[in-house]
Design an enzyme around this catalytic site. Structure first.
Site, short mmCIF file in Angstrom:
data_model
loop_
_atom_site.label_atom_id
_atom_site.label_comp_id
_atom_site.label_asym_id
_atom_site.label_seq_id
_atom_site.Cartn_x
_atom_site.Cartn_y
_atom_site.Cartn_z
N ARG A 37 -12.22 8.77 -5.95
CA ARG A 37 -12.79 7.98 -4.84
C ARG A 37 -13.32 8.83 -3.69
O ARG A 37 -14.22 8.39 -2.98
CB ARG A 37 -11.76 7.00 -4.32
CG ARG A 37 -11.43 5.96 -5.38
CD ARG A 37 -10.83 4.75 -4.76
NE ARG A 37 -10.42 3.78 -5.75
CZ ARG A 37 -9.61 2.78 -5.50
NH1 ARG A 37 -9.14 2.60 -4.28
NH2 ARG A 37 -9.29 1.94 -6.45
N ASP A 142 -8.41 -7.70 7.52
CA ASP A 142 -8.15 -6.63 6.57
C ASP A 142 -8.31 -5.32 7.33
O ASP A 142 -8.86 -5.29 8.42
CB ASP A 142 -9.14 -6.70 5.40
CG ASP A 142 -8.65 -5.95 4.17
OD1 ASP A 142 -8.13 -6.61 3.24
OD2 ASP A 142 -8.77 -4.71 4.13
#
Ligand SMILES: C[S@@+](CC[C@H](N)C(=O)[O-])C[C@H]1O[C@@H](n2cnc3c(N)ncnc32)[C@H](O)[C@@H]1O
Length: 273
Positions: A37, A142
């Site tokens: 990632r 979030d």
């Protein structure tokens, strides 16, 4: 292109930063996840190593890189009406008790890309005969700004709604045509019930003014260790009305931590009245 190598020291530095900033515990098995990632981002920035990237995140003048890193390392998997038992419980057990006041406040506290808060909004719209008479707010939050931006757009690939009843899709989504073919968009009456904010569950307090009827905190606690989970439960308790409910994910449990809630059913807890 070859991935970069991550030394044990670099892994530990990133692991502890993620724990400090997001409460997320990365196990040793997650090294490949970090490499896959972050490599692309590091190359994009023209940096030579994970160490150089870590230094930028921690010391760089541009603190935005920390947000970028958290975005890249968080797992955002979600679905419309995931774990349907909570939506059924909301409809059958909670909404009827609130119909005298027609007032409801719900927080989707790890909302990811919006499927969860929109499922809550759709449940409310479908459960009451007079939704326009209700004072109803859903806060969705979030840590990741990337997923919040997607949530606020409310546009999804149409295969994401393939398993929903066709009537429900018709009621709550618009189908795209032309360049938007293959996509659906959540209808404005559903979107306007939800407000989005970036909130880190590790913060000491949350920007919430009126007490909540329900908190959804699903499939994020699995990344937190027990002391972090216990602290979070104590904070949630403060923001719930007496009699308010907490829903957690199906693979999560409060069984092994200290918490002030009353158990109602698997994954459903309550602040006693
Ligand atoms: C797997 S998703 C769960 C989505 C949804 N609740 C569900 O069950 O389908 C987990 C979400 O938690 C968010 N997250 C992770 N750490 C967080 C934190 N410290 N504060 C707020 N959100 C966090 C991630 O960005 C991610 O979007």
């Amino acid at each position: 292109m070859m991935d970069m190598t991550l030394t044990t020291n670099e892994f530990q530095q990133i692991q502890s930063l993620l724990y400090q900033k997001a409460g997320i515990t990365l196990t040793e098995q997650k090294q490949t996840l970090i490499v896959s990632r972050l490599s692309k981002r590091i190359r994009h920035l023209g940096l030579p190593s994970f160490q150089a990237y870590y230094d930028l995140v921690v010391n760089g003048v541009d603190s935005g890189e920390l947000t970028q890193m958290l975005d890249l390392l968080s797992t955002n998997k979600t679905d419309f009406f995931r774990e349907p038992v909570h939506f059924e419980f909301l409809k059958a057990q909670i909404i009827p008790t609130l119909s005298p006041s027609k007032h409801i406040r719900i927080w989707s506290s790890a909302s990811s890309s919006g499927e969860e808060p929109y499922s809550i909004a759709m449940t409310l719209l479908d459960a009451v005969p007079d939704p326009s008479q209700w004072n109803c707010k859903i806060l969705a939050s979030d840590l990741s700004t990337r997923v919040l931006a997607k949530a606020a757009r409310g546009v999804y690939e149409d295969e994401r709604v393939l398993n929903l009843p066709p009537e429900m899709v018709k009621r709550h989504f618009l189908r795209g045509n032309g360049g938007q073919r293959g996509y659906v968009k959540v209808k404005p009456k559903v979107r306007q019930m939800v407000i989005y904010r970036r909130i880190n569950l590790m913060d000491e307090s949350f920007p919430i003014q009126s007490l909540l009827d329900v908190i959804f905190c699903r499939n994020v606690m699995i990344y937190f260790d027990r002391p972090t989970q216990a602290k979070l439960m104590a904070k949630f308790f403060r923001y719930l009305k007496p009699g308010g409910y907490l829903f957690i994910g199906h693979s999560e449990s409060l069984q092994w931590i200290d918490h002030p809630f009353t158990y109602v059913a698997p994954t459903i807890y309550r602040k006693s009245v």
